[in-house]
Design a protein around this motif. Structure first.
Motif, PDB file in Angstrom:
ATOM      1  N   GLY A 165     -31.560  -5.135  39.641  1.00  0.00           N
ATOM      2  CA  GLY A 165     -30.785  -6.198  40.268  1.00  0.00           C
ATOM      3  C   GLY A 165     -30.831  -6.078  41.777  1.00  0.00           C
ATOM      4  O   GLY A 165     -31.878  -5.766  42.352  1.00  0.00           O
ATOM      5  N   ALA A 166     -29.691  -6.276  42.424  1.00  0.00           N
ATOM      6  CA  ALA A 166     -29.645  -6.211  43.883  1.00  0.00           C
ATOM      7  C   ALA A 166     -28.266  -5.762  44.340  1.00  0.00           C
ATOM      8  O   ALA A 166     -27.258  -6.033  43.681  1.00  0.00           O
ATOM      9  N   VAL A 167     -28.250  -5.063  45.473  1.00  0.00           N
ATOM     10  CA  VAL A 167     -26.995  -4.667  46.124  1.00  0.00           C
ATOM     11  C   VAL A 167     -26.912  -5.418  47.444  1.00  0.00           C
ATOM     12  O   VAL A 167     -27.855  -5.389  48.243  1.00  0.00           O
ATOM     13  N   VAL A 168     -25.782  -6.089  47.681  1.00  0.00           N
ATOM     14  CA  VAL A 168     -25.581  -6.926  48.863  1.00  0.00           C
ATOM     15  C   VAL A 168     -24.404  -6.379  49.656  1.00  0.00           C
ATOM     16  O   VAL A 168     -23.376  -6.012  49.069  1.00  0.00           O
ATOM     17  N   THR A 169     -24.535  -6.333  50.966  1.00  0.00           N
ATOM     18  CA  THR A 169     -23.451  -5.814  51.790  1.00  0.00           C
ATOM     19  C   THR A 169     -22.388  -6.871  52.050  1.00  0.00           C
ATOM     20  O   THR A 169     -22.590  -8.063  51.807  1.00  0.00           O
ATOM     21  N   GLU A 170     -21.278  -6.411  52.585  1.00  0.00           N
ATOM     22  CA  GLU A 170     -20.283  -7.331  53.108  1.00  0.00           C
ATOM     23  C   GLU A 170     -20.872  -8.001  54.351  1.00  0.00           C
ATOM     24  O   GLU A 170     -21.832  -7.504  54.945  1.00  0.00           O
ATOM     25  N   ALA A 171     -20.310  -9.119  54.728  1.00  0.00           N
ATOM     26  CA  ALA A 171     -20.803  -9.856  55.886  1.00  0.00           C
ATOM     27  C   ALA A 171     -20.380  -9.162  57.181  1.00  0.00           C
ATOM     28  O   ALA A 171     -19.299  -8.576  57.265  1.00  0.00           O
ATOM     29  N   PHE A 172     -21.252  -9.227  58.185  1.00  0.00           N
ATOM     30  CA  PHE A 172     -20.905  -8.761  59.527  1.00  0.00           C
ATOM     31  C   PHE A 172     -21.496  -9.728  60.543  1.00  0.00           C
ATOM     32  O   PHE A 172     -22.523 -10.364  60.287  1.00  0.00           O
ATOM     33  N   ASP A 173     -20.824  -9.859  61.668  1.00  0.00           N
ATOM     34  CA  ASP A 173     -21.212 -10.805  62.701  1.00  0.00           C
ATOM     35  C   ASP A 173     -22.148 -10.124  63.685  1.00  0.00           C
ATOM     36  O   ASP A 173     -21.761  -9.152  64.348  1.00  0.00           O
ATOM     37  N   GLU A 219     -29.947 -16.669  37.018  1.00  0.00           N
ATOM     38  CA  GLU A 219     -30.312 -15.329  36.553  1.00  0.00           C
ATOM     39  C   GLU A 219     -29.742 -14.250  37.461  1.00  0.00           C
ATOM     40  O   GLU A 219     -29.281 -13.206  37.008  1.00  0.00           O
ATOM     41  N   ALA A 220     -29.756 -14.499  38.781  1.00  0.00           N
ATOM     42  CA  ALA A 220     -29.362 -13.470  39.751  1.00  0.00           C
ATOM     43  C   ALA A 220     -27.861 -13.257  39.809  1.00  0.00           C
ATOM     44  O   ALA A 220     -27.396 -12.162  40.180  1.00  0.00           O
ATOM     45  N   ILE A 221     -27.076 -14.265  39.467  1.00  0.00           N
ATOM     46  CA  ILE A 221     -25.623 -14.168  39.615  1.00  0.00           C
ATOM     47  C   ILE A 221     -25.065 -12.951  38.880  1.00  0.00           C
ATOM     48  O   ILE A 221     -24.140 -12.289  39.364  1.00  0.00           O
ATOM     49  N   SER A 222     -25.644 -12.625  37.733  1.00  0.00           N
ATOM     50  CA  SER A 222     -25.115 -11.511  36.941  1.00  0.00           C
ATOM     51  C   SER A 222     -25.860 -10.202  37.177  1.00  0.00           C
ATOM     52  O   SER A 222     -25.664  -9.241  36.437  1.00  0.00           O
ATOM     53  N   THR A 223     -26.720 -10.164  38.205  1.00  0.00           N
ATOM     54  CA  THR A 223     -27.420  -8.897  38.496  1.00  0.00           C
ATOM     55  C   THR A 223     -27.255  -8.465  39.952  1.00  0.00           C
ATOM     56  O   THR A 223     -27.916  -7.528  40.384  1.00  0.00           O
ATOM     57  N   MET A 224     -26.379  -9.142  40.710  1.00  0.00           N
ATOM     58  CA  MET A 224     -26.178  -8.803  42.112  1.00  0.00           C
ATOM     59  C   MET A 224     -24.799  -8.174  42.290  1.00  0.00           C
ATOM     60  O   MET A 224     -23.793  -8.738  41.856  1.00  0.00           O
ATOM     61  N   LEU A 225     -24.763  -7.010  42.916  1.00  0.00           N
ATOM     62  CA  LEU A 225     -23.518  -6.274  43.138  1.00  0.00           C
ATOM     63  C   LEU A 225     -23.126  -6.355  44.605  1.00  0.00           C
ATOM     64  O   LEU A 225     -23.966  -6.221  45.489  1.00  0.00           O
ATOM     65  N   GLY A 226     -21.849  -6.531  44.858  1.00  0.00           N
ATOM     66  CA  GLY A 226     -21.368  -6.566  46.225  1.00  0.00           C
ATOM     67  C   GLY A 226     -19.883  -6.840  46.269  1.00  0.00           C
ATOM     68  O   GLY A 226     -19.243  -7.074  45.232  1.00  0.00           O
ATOM     69  N   PRO A 227     -19.299  -6.775  47.476  1.00  0.00           N
ATOM     70  CA  PRO A 227     -19.962  -6.480  48.754  1.00  0.00           C
ATOM     71  C   PRO A 227     -19.870  -5.000  49.120  1.00  0.00           C
ATOM     72  O   PRO A 227     -18.786  -4.436  49.220  1.00  0.00           O
ATOM     73  N   MET A 228     -21.007  -4.356  49.288  1.00  0.00           N
ATOM     74  CA  MET A 228     -21.063  -2.951  49.670  1.00  0.00           C
ATOM     75  C   MET A 228     -20.778  -2.826  51.171  1.00  0.00           C
ATOM     76  O   MET A 228     -21.294  -3.616  51.964  1.00  0.00           O
ATOM     77  N   PRO A 229     -19.977  -1.857  51.596  1.00  0.00           N
ATOM     78  CA  PRO A 229     -19.791  -1.632  53.030  1.00  0.00           C
ATOM     79  C   PRO A 229     -21.128  -1.387  53.718  1.00  0.00           C
ATOM     80  O   PRO A 229     -21.991  -0.671  53.186  1.00  0.00           O
ATOM     81  N   VAL A 230     -21.311  -1.968  54.882  1.00  0.00           N
ATOM     82  CA  VAL A 230     -22.594  -1.877  55.578  1.00  0.00           C
ATOM     83  C   VAL A 230     -22.947  -0.429  55.887  1.00  0.00           C
ATOM     84  O   VAL A 230     -24.101  -0.003  55.734  1.00  0.00           O
TER      85      VAL A 230
END
Length: 881
Positions: free
Chosen positions: A267-275, A55-66
């Motif tokens: 849905g959800a907004v997800v950022t790009e990965a950061f270390d 269900e979540a795969i089609s409602t999550m947007l990304g990767p947003m800049p942190v």
């Protein structure tokens, strides 16, 4: 977008101590909510998590800049970093971590204040405390479906309320008070998301969620990834279900790679990965900003606050009376109490201020209503969607029991030139139906969009409202250049939603509460009459039939509750539309009840079907068949079982990978051709069997169908048959059975609380859970500003309390009176070292034990010995204390 600051209510103290919390021709959305409220698939983590992930795969947007995430959602640019602990080397403790458990304590220590070291660093999230919760699940709804995020961030003021007040970093999980959660995986390769390579131009072809896995891939690795993603989603579901919220935040950690996530009903907004080892300042800034924004920005709904004790007493009194009025005449006290528990939990009543409605031009009426609620009759099982919660509520001003619907409706506004069908406010639809003279619909009391609140408050402490509506934000980023995935797919699922509340004047039980074959037949016929009238008089179709949408209400007479059959009302018209609308391929994917959707509608992407009254008639047939299977006497032949019948007929679906949709209806189609399921059910009532078989013949005749049952699937012929059937037959009036109880072990892990008739957890305004302690006057503050409720403890026959806690937190004193049980009597030794509390603490309070047999024991002297003697003298009395 949502409001960006927090209002203040008339009860400012409570706020300072915490708040809440057209026709289709595209595939309908198979969500956890639409498929499992009435479905019988596995409800444990292994069954539920993959469904949530799909269900979540089609409602999550990304990767947003942190940096954009921090600025847009937390206003980083407006927050001073004065006093912020240095981020340098903040998370070095995880550098040597290998196993998942190795990360927990270093992360908790890095985020909490450090008063032990020589440097004495402050908290990275002031006012909040982090606890490892990976070992102690929140089982308030039972073990099945319980959750336990790896690390939870609690507000300090909520620690004792969340039963997490210990200094032990390993604390229990309480999702009703979770502010933020952190989910940890041990390796970067376990990251659930994939950022596109630098310079990638065509992001439409990039898969962000589970992007490292090929769409056709199968096997252990993808199964594990689906479990992990679904687990992460489940935590957000639980927070937004248990709290009054418009959004929530989380952190996903894979090794040292972190992502920030904001969840809302779109849905959800997800950022790009950061270390976090190379860039620790980003995670530090997230928690620093989170600590310095308002509760509104943190995601809490500030139109909700803890009710006062007087309001809770009013709620209890009125709802108990209404429960009794809706049960059959002569209902026992135990039956009343059992039904009452579906709507109330002691100490968990919240008050909702309704300064409504907000109009499309941003205006709202002056004044407000104060609505009291506790347990919802149903709770959302998904993050995104309508996510409806419905309550038996009390209107404090009129002191009447009303029905409150709290939902997130699809935005009805369209851009110029966009001719797609609009989605009217449900209250507006009901007004239209009432004006047209439609029968069997509930009276509308009040409705409107929730107003977004502003900060700062006015000097008199009242709420300020911006004139804007409380809406989701995720959809605002659909066209951002960083978004990966097909825009066509995302636009159908990531939809702007508006927070909406509606009050109805009819309050009753849904169709699953039926007591007999007669009540099922007459109740569903009332819903059919509402459908017919809406179609003929208002040119409107309902489109979303389910047992929950048919309410049974008992009329009152001068002698009390009527012994006659209850009246039926068809509710939930929020997805209705006018006849004759057409839609385009990119219409929003509706979240209809999967079990009761017409076969043509389930397969709409293949059949290009336009929803019509015939599809609603088919849905109503499935509702009757479903309710009969669960609540009426029958047996199943041909080697089938109740579970295989329910799952095979109602639940069946399969995924289409080419367009990431779900198709189903094979069981229903098989029954159309061969009566695979319906003829295997032998009903105890011959009349029930006659009606079911006739209706299936009307719908889809087979080669064995008599001629007089052919060409009958139209409103007029169906109405003629049904009315004649009711008038010419005497139907059983007391033949209800609970078939699921006969196979309790089979259904324990596959049935929802709605189907089982079990109470849902109350929706908490964070900080509203109150506990009573001996020694306080009712006027004193209890941390959330509300008077605590009285607690009741059940004492079974021949048993006594095993211990009694008398706690006076101001003095730090506690009396623990061990009690021994012998022949149903108990003795309580007075504590030898107990000291009497100061008179100022207990002088105005009497300690009373009141038993269900009417016996009352009262201790009037404010000293520990008298209290002990009071408890001791209660020996031998049984029942509720």
């Amino acid at each position: 977008s949502t409001q960006d600051s927090q209002p203040m209510s008339q009860t400012r103290v409570l706020r300072e101590h915490g708040s809440g919390t057209g026709a289709w021709n595209t595939p309908i959305a198979l969500s956890e909510n639409s498929s499992q409220t009435f479905g019988f698939m596995r409800k444990d983590s292994k069954g539920r998590y993959p469904r949530l992930a799909s269900e979540a795969i089609s409602t999550m947007l990304g990767p947003m800049p942190v940096e954009q995430f921090l600025d847009v959602f937390l206003g980083r640019q407006n927050i001073s970093e004065d006093g912020m602990p240095s981020p340098n080397g903040a998370f070095e403790g995880i550098r040597t971590a290998v196993k998942e458990g190795d990360f927990y304590l270093p992360l908790v220590n890095a985020l909490n204040a450090d008063s032990a070291s020589e440097t004495k660093r402050g908290s990275r999230c002031p006012g909040f405390i982090f606890r490892q919760t990976s070992d102690k699940a929140d089982e308030q709804d039972g073990k099945i479906g319980s959750v336990k995020p790896d690390i939870i961030c609690y507000a300090e003021r909520h620690m004792i309320l969340a039963d997490a007040g210990s200094d032990d970093p390993n604390s229990v999980t309480d999702m009703g008070f979770t502010a933020v959660y952190i989910e940890v995986k041990s390796q970067p390769g376990m990251d659930l998301y994939r950022d596109p390579q630098s310079g990638t131009d065509d992001r439409e072809k990039c898969q962000f969620v589970l992007g490292k896995y090929h769409p056709e891939q199968q096997g252990t690795s993808i199964d594990r990834a689906m479990q992990d993603l679904g687990q992460n989603v489940a935590y957000a579901v639980e927070i937004c279900s248990r709290q009054h919220r418009h959004c929530c935040f989380s952190v996903s950690l894979a090794g040292s790679l972190a992502r920030l996530i904001r969840w809302d009903r779109a849905g959800a907004v997800v950022t790009e990965a950061f270390d976090i080892l190379a860039e620790p300042e980003l995670l530090c800034q997230f928690f620093w900003c989170f600590a310095h924004v308002s509760d509104t920005i943190r995601g809490y709904d500030l139109t909700v606050e803890p009710a006062t004790q007087e309001e809770e007493d009013l709620f209890s009194q009125l709802v108990v009376a209404h429960v009794r009025s809706q049960l059959p005449p002569g209902a026992t006290d135990d039956k009343v109490e059992e039904a009452f528990k579906l709507h109330y939990l002691n100490g968990c009543v919240t008050a909702i201020d309704l300064p409504f409605p907000v109009t499309s031009d941003g205006e709202h009426e002056s004044g407000s209503r104060r609505i009291l609620v506790s347990r919802p009759t149903g709770a959302p099982l998904s993050v995104a969607g309508r996510c409806t919660r419905s309550y038996w509520a009390v209107d404090a001003s009129s002191q009447k029991v009303v029905f409150l619907k709290d939902t997130w409706r699809i935005d009805a506004s369209r851009k110029d030139g966009d001719m797609r069908p609009t989605y009217m406010q449900e209250g507006t639809t009901l007004q239209k139906l009432q004006s047209a003279g439609v029968r069997h619909i509930p009276p509308l009391v009040f409705h409107g969009d929730v107003a977004a609140a502003l900060e700062p408050c006015t000097q008199d402490g009242d709420n300020e409202h911006s004139g804007r509506r409380e809406t989701t934000m995720t959809q605002d980023f659909l066209e951002e250049p960083w978004v990966c995935g097909s825009r066509a797919v995302l636009r159908r699922r990531v939809v702007k939603r508006i927070h909406y509340r509606m009050i109805l004047g009819i309050v009753g039980f849904d169709l699953l509460d039926l007591q007999s074959t007669a009540e099922l037949m007459y109740g569903s016929y009332g819903a059919f009459q509402a459908m017919l009238d809406a179609h003929r008089l208002a040119r409107c179709i309902h489109r979303d039939l389910s047992p929950a949408n048919i309410i049974l209400h008992r009329r009152q007479t001068l002698d009390g509750p009527s012994p006659e059959l209850r009246d039926a009302y068809l509710v939930d018209w929020d997805l209705s539309c006018d006849i004759g609308h057409t839609s385009s391929e990119d219409d929003y994917a509706p979240s209809l009840w999967w079990q009761f959707a017409s076969v043509d509608i389930i397969r709409a992407s293949l059949t290009k079907t336009t929803h019509n009254i015939g599809h609603d008639m088919e849905s109503l047939l499935y509702v009757v068949f479903y309710c009969g299977l669960l609540r009426l006497p029958h047996h199943i032949t041909g080697g089938g079982t109740l579970l295989t019948t329910l799952t095979g007929f109602f639940d069946q679906y399969h995924a289409l990978r080419r367009n990431k949709t779900q198709q189903g209806g094979a069981g229903k189609s098989s029954n159309m051709l061969f009566r695979t399921f319906s003829e295997m059910v032998i009903w105890e009532s011959e009349k029930m069997s006659q009606w079911i078989n006739t209706m299936f013949d009307f719908h889809t005749p087979t080669r064995f169908t008599p001629e007089d049952r052919r060409n009958k699937w139209n409103p007029d012929d169906l109405n003629k048959y049904w009315s004649t059937f009711l008038s010419s037959n005497v139907l059983p009036r007391s033949d209800r059975v609970d078939n699921l109880l006969d196979e309790a072990k089979v259904f324990q892990g596959s049935s929802s609380r709605t189907v089982l008739g079990k109470p849902h957890q109350p929706t908490m305004a964070a900080g509203s859970k109150r506990t009573r302690t001996v020694g306080h006057s009712d006027s004193e503050s209890y941390g959330d500003g509300a008077r605590p409720p009285r607690k009741r403890t059940r004492i079974g026959p021949g048993k006594a309390l095993s211990s009694v806690h008398l706690s006076i937190p101001q003095l730090g004193q506690r009396w623990d009176h061990g009690m021994s049980t012998s022949m149903g009597r108990s003795s309580v030794p007075a504590p030898s070292n107990a000291t009497a509390p100061p008179e100022s603490v207990l002088a105005t309070d009497n300690l009373s034990l009141i038993f269900s047999d009417g016996h009352r024991v009262t201790g009037e002297s404010p000293d520990a010995g008298a209290i002990a003697n009071t408890v001791s003298s209660a020996g031998g009395h049984n029942g509720r204390c």
